[in-house]
Motif scaffolding. Structure first.
Motif, short mmCIF file in Angstrom:
data_model
loop_
_atom_site.label_atom_id
_atom_site.label_comp_id
_atom_site.label_asym_id
_atom_site.label_seq_id
_atom_site.Cartn_x
_atom_site.Cartn_y
_atom_site.Cartn_z
N ALA A 1 32.31 12.78 51.53
CA ALA A 1 33.47 13.57 51.96
C ALA A 1 33.21 14.05 53.38
N PRO A 2 34.25 14.43 54.10
CA PRO A 2 34.02 14.99 55.43
C PRO A 2 33.15 16.24 55.36
N ALA A 3 32.31 16.45 56.35
CA ALA A 3 31.50 17.67 56.42
C ALA A 3 32.43 18.88 56.51
N PRO A 4 32.00 20.03 55.99
CA PRO A 4 32.88 21.21 55.94
C PRO A 4 33.24 21.76 57.32
N VAL A 5 34.36 22.46 57.36
CA VAL A 5 34.81 23.20 58.54
C VAL A 5 35.01 24.65 58.11
N GLN A 6 35.31 25.52 59.08
CA GLN A 6 35.49 26.94 58.74
C GLN A 6 36.75 27.14 57.90
N SER A 7 37.83 26.44 58.26
CA SER A 7 39.08 26.51 57.51
C SER A 7 39.95 25.33 57.90
N GLY A 8 40.94 25.03 57.08
CA GLY A 8 41.83 23.93 57.39
C GLY A 8 41.18 22.57 57.20
N LYS A 9 41.54 21.64 58.07
CA LYS A 9 41.04 20.27 57.96
C LYS A 9 40.25 19.90 59.21
N PRO A 10 39.38 18.89 59.10
CA PRO A 10 38.62 18.46 60.28
C PRO A 10 39.54 17.98 61.40
N GLY A 11 39.09 18.19 62.62
CA GLY A 11 39.85 17.78 63.80
C GLY A 11 39.06 18.15 65.04
N GLN A 12 39.68 18.05 66.18
CA GLN A 12 39.00 18.38 67.43
C GLN A 12 38.86 19.89 67.59
N GLY A 13 37.98 20.30 68.51
CA GLY A 13 37.81 21.72 68.81
C GLY A 13 37.09 22.46 67.71
N VAL A 14 37.66 23.57 67.25
CA VAL A 14 36.97 24.40 66.26
C VAL A 14 36.94 23.76 64.88
N SER A 15 37.61 22.63 64.71
CA SER A 15 37.52 21.90 63.44
C SER A 15 36.61 20.68 63.54
N THR A 16 35.86 20.57 64.65
CA THR A 16 34.87 19.50 64.78
C THR A 16 33.86 19.60 63.65
N ASN A 17 33.56 18.47 63.00
CA ASN A 17 32.61 18.53 61.88
C ASN A 17 31.49 17.50 61.97
N SER A 18 31.30 16.91 63.14
CA SER A 18 30.17 16.00 63.34
C SER A 18 29.90 15.86 64.82
N MET A 19 28.64 15.59 65.16
CA MET A 19 28.36 15.11 66.51
C MET A 19 28.57 13.60 66.51
N VAL A 20 28.80 13.03 67.68
CA VAL A 20 28.90 11.58 67.80
C VAL A 20 27.48 11.03 67.73
N ALA A 21 27.10 10.53 66.57
CA ALA A 21 25.74 10.08 66.35
C ALA A 21 25.64 8.59 66.65
N GLY A 22 24.42 8.15 66.93
CA GLY A 22 24.25 6.73 67.16
C GLY A 22 23.00 6.38 67.92
N ILE A 23 22.81 5.08 68.07
CA ILE A 23 21.67 4.52 68.78
C ILE A 23 22.19 3.72 69.96
N ASN A 24 21.59 3.94 71.11
CA ASN A 24 21.91 3.14 72.29
C ASN A 24 20.76 2.19 72.61
N MET A 25 21.10 1.16 73.36
CA MET A 25 20.10 0.17 73.78
C MET A 25 20.00 0.24 75.30
N ALA A 26 18.77 0.32 75.79
CA ALA A 26 18.56 0.48 77.22
C ALA A 26 17.56 -0.56 77.72
N VAL A 27 17.60 -0.77 79.03
CA VAL A 27 16.66 -1.69 79.70
C VAL A 27 15.87 -0.88 80.72
N PHE A 28 14.56 -1.05 80.73
CA PHE A 28 13.77 -0.38 81.76
C PHE A 28 14.11 -0.97 83.13
N ARG A 29 14.34 -0.09 84.08
CA ARG A 29 14.80 -0.52 85.40
C ARG A 29 13.84 -1.52 86.05
#
Length: 438
Positions: free
Chosen positions: A299-327
Motif C-alpha cells: 500500500a502507499p506509505a502513510p501521509v499526515q491526512s488525505g491521500k498521497p500527492g505532491q508537497g505535504v502529501s509526499t510519501n516517498s523519496m525518489v529512490a534508485g541506483i544510478n550508473m556512472a563512469v569515472f572521468r
C-alpha cells in the motif's frame, strides 16, 4: 537508493575528499588510444538478498556484453556499508573502476568532487539519448542546471508492506493510510512478542529517507533554497520526533530495532515477527527469504491526512541506483558502450525483473511484468507523490550527520530515556554544526 545504504563516513573526511581533484583511474585497457579497450572494471552495488545473488544475476549479462563487444567486464559487488568510502578513496587514489553504481542521492556530492564523467548531450547521444529516461529518475542525477553526473539504472520508491496473516489474526482489515491510523493499527498488532512496524535505527541512510519524507509532510526540506543546511526548523524537528516516537511514544516498533542495520527489518517481516515495514521495492527480497507473493500486500506509505500527492502529501523519496563512469578511465569508449548496454531496453527488462525494481527507461516499462499490483503502487508513487532528496554537494554529509542524530535518538528511546522536542532539536543542532560552512 536501494537497500538503504550506510554512508559511514565522517563529514569532515567527506568534505576533504570531495574537494580533492580526481586522479586517474580505471582498469588498464588496450595500450594505444586507437585500440579497442579489452577490459572494464565494474563496481555494482549490492541489490539482491546477498552478494552471491547479485553475481548470479549480473554475470550472465556481462558475459553477453563480452560476446557482443569483445570487452570483458570484471565485476565486483560492493556492500552498501562500504560503497561510499570505496568511491571516495578511489577519487584520490586513482585506483577506481571504470564504471560504477551509485545511490542516486549521492549524485550531487560525487559530482562536486569532479571524479565522474559529465553526461553532456554528446555522451547521452552515445547511449541513445536523454529522452529515453523517465524525467523523475533524471531529477536525481546531479545538481540542477549542470550536466548529470550519472544515468538512471534502477528506479524504486517506498511503500508500506504488510503481512496479511498477522493483519487477519489481529482483526485488522486494511493497511493504515495515515500516521494516526498507523498508531491505532500498530497497537492492535504489537502484542505477544510481535511488533507492528519494523525500523532500522542504525541504518543511517534509511533514517534519512524516512525523516526526509516526514519533513516534506511537515513542510521542511532540511536545506534552504540556496543550499544551506536547515536542520533545526520546526518542520525538521517535528519530522524526526515523529519517526522516533513510533518507538518512544507509540511503542509500535521494538526497542531492539534501535540497533538494526541493513535488511534486518526485512528478515523480521519475512519471519512473522513484524507486521509492517516501510521499504523501497522489497518484493524480490521477500521472495528470496521464502515468502509467497500472496502472504504480503503493498500500500502507499502513510501521509499526515488525505491521500498521497505532491508537497505535504509526499510519501516517498525518489529512490534508485544510478550508473556512472569515472572521468579519467582509460576506457571511455568501452565504458559508454557498457552503459548503453545496461540501460538498453532488453537489459533493463531483465535486470529490473530480477531485482523487483522499475526500469527508468520508458520503453522497458511497457513489459507486463512491471504492471503487477505491487509495482503499480510504486509506479504511481514515483509519478505522483515522490520527491528527490536535495541535490546539493553536501547531501552525503547530511545523510551521515542527521542519520547519526536519528540513530542516537533511537538508542535513547530504546533505553527508556525521554525523547522531547528539545532533545531532538539539540541533536539536529549538533548535526548542523558538523556541516561545511557556506
Amino acid at each position: 537508493m536501494r537497500r538503504s545504504r550506510a554512508a559511514a563516513v565522517g563529514a569532515v573526511t567527506l568534505s576533504l575528499v570531495l574537494t580533492a581533484a580526481a586522479c586517474g583511474g580505471g582498469s588498464s585497457g588496450a595500450g594505444g588510444s586507437n585500440e579497442q579497450p579489452k577490459t572494464l572494471t565494474y563496481w555494482a552495488s549490492n541489490q539482491g538478498a546477498s552478494i552471491e545473488v547479485d553475481k548470479k544475476v549480473l554475470q550472465p549479462e556481462l558475459d553477453k556484453f563480452e560476446k557482443e563487444t569483445g570487452i570483458k567486464v570484471k565485476l565486483e559487488v560492493v556492500p552498501w556499508a562500504d560503497l561510499l568510502n570505496r568511491i571516495l578513496t578511489a577519487t584520490t587514489s586513482g585506483q577506481g573502476p571504470d564504471v560504477l553504481n551509485i545511490g542516486n542521492t549521492w549524485s550531487a556530492s560525487l559530482q562536486a568532487g569532479g571524479a565522474l564523467l559529465p553526461w553532456d548531450a554528446k555522451n547521452f547521444d552515445r547511449i541513445g539519448g536523454k529522452d529515453r529516461f523517465v524525467e523523475s529518475a533524471l531529477g536525481s542525477t546531479g545538481v540542477e542546471g549542470q550536466d548529470p553526473a550519472a544515468v538512471p539504472l534502477y528506479s524504486m520508491a517506498y511503500a508500506l508492506y504488510y503481512n496479511k496473516k498477522m493483519f487477519k489474526d489481529a482483526g485488522v482489515t486494511q493497511p493504515p493510510a495515515t500516521w494516526a491510523e498507523m498508531t491505532e493499527t500498530g497497537k492492535k498488532l504489537s502484542k505477544n512478542g510481535k511488533w507492528a512496524l519494523g525500523a532500522e535505527g542504525s541504518n543511517l541512510s534509511n533514517n534519512i529517507h524516512q525523516v526526509f519524507v516526514l519533513g516534506k509532510q511537515h513542510g521542511a526540506d532540511f536545506f534552504t533554497p540556496d543550499g544551506k543546511a536547515d536542520f533545526t526548523s520546526d518542520g525538521a524537528v517535528a519530522a524526526v520526533k515523529q519517526y522516533v516516537d513510533l518507538m518512544a511514544k507509540a511503542r509500535i516498533v521494538a526497542p531492539g530495532n534501535a540497533e538494526y542495520a541493513q535488511n534486518q527489518s526485512l528478515s523480521d517481516f519475512a519471519t512473522d515477527k513484524t507486521a509492517m515495514v516501510l521499504w523501497q521495492t522489497a518484493s524480490a527480497t521477500f521472495k528470496s527469504q521464502g515468502m509467497n507473493e500472496d502472504e504480503w500486500g503493498v500500500a502507499p506509505a502513510p501521509v499526515q491526512s488525505g491521500k498521497p500527492g505532491q508537497g505535504v502529501s509526499t510519501n516517498s523519496m525518489v529512490a534508485g541506483i544510478n550508473m556512472a563512469v569515472f572521468r579519467n578511465t582509460k576506457n571511455t569508449d568501452g565504458a559508454l558502450k557498457f552503459v548503453k548496454f545496461m540501460t538498453g531496453e532488453q537489459e533493463q527488462t531483465i535486470l529490473n525483473k530480477a531485482y523487483g525494481s522499475i526500469p527508468p527507461v520508458k520503453a522497458a516499462q511497457e513489459d507486463p511484468a512491471f504492471n503487477s499490483p505491487a509495482l503499480a503502487v510504486l509506479r504511481e508513487t514515483l509519478a505522483t507523490s515522490a520527491a528527490a532528496l536535495p541535490q546539493v554537494p553536501e547531501e552525503s554529509q547530511f545523510e551521515t550527520v542527521v542519520g547519526t542524530a536519528v540513530k542516537e535518538l533511537f538508542a535513547e528511546a530504546a533505553a527508556g530515556k525521554p525523547v522531547t522536542e528539545a532533545s531532538v532539536r539539540a541533536k539536529l543542532d549538533k548535526a548542523q554544526q558538523q556541516m561545511p560552512k557556506k
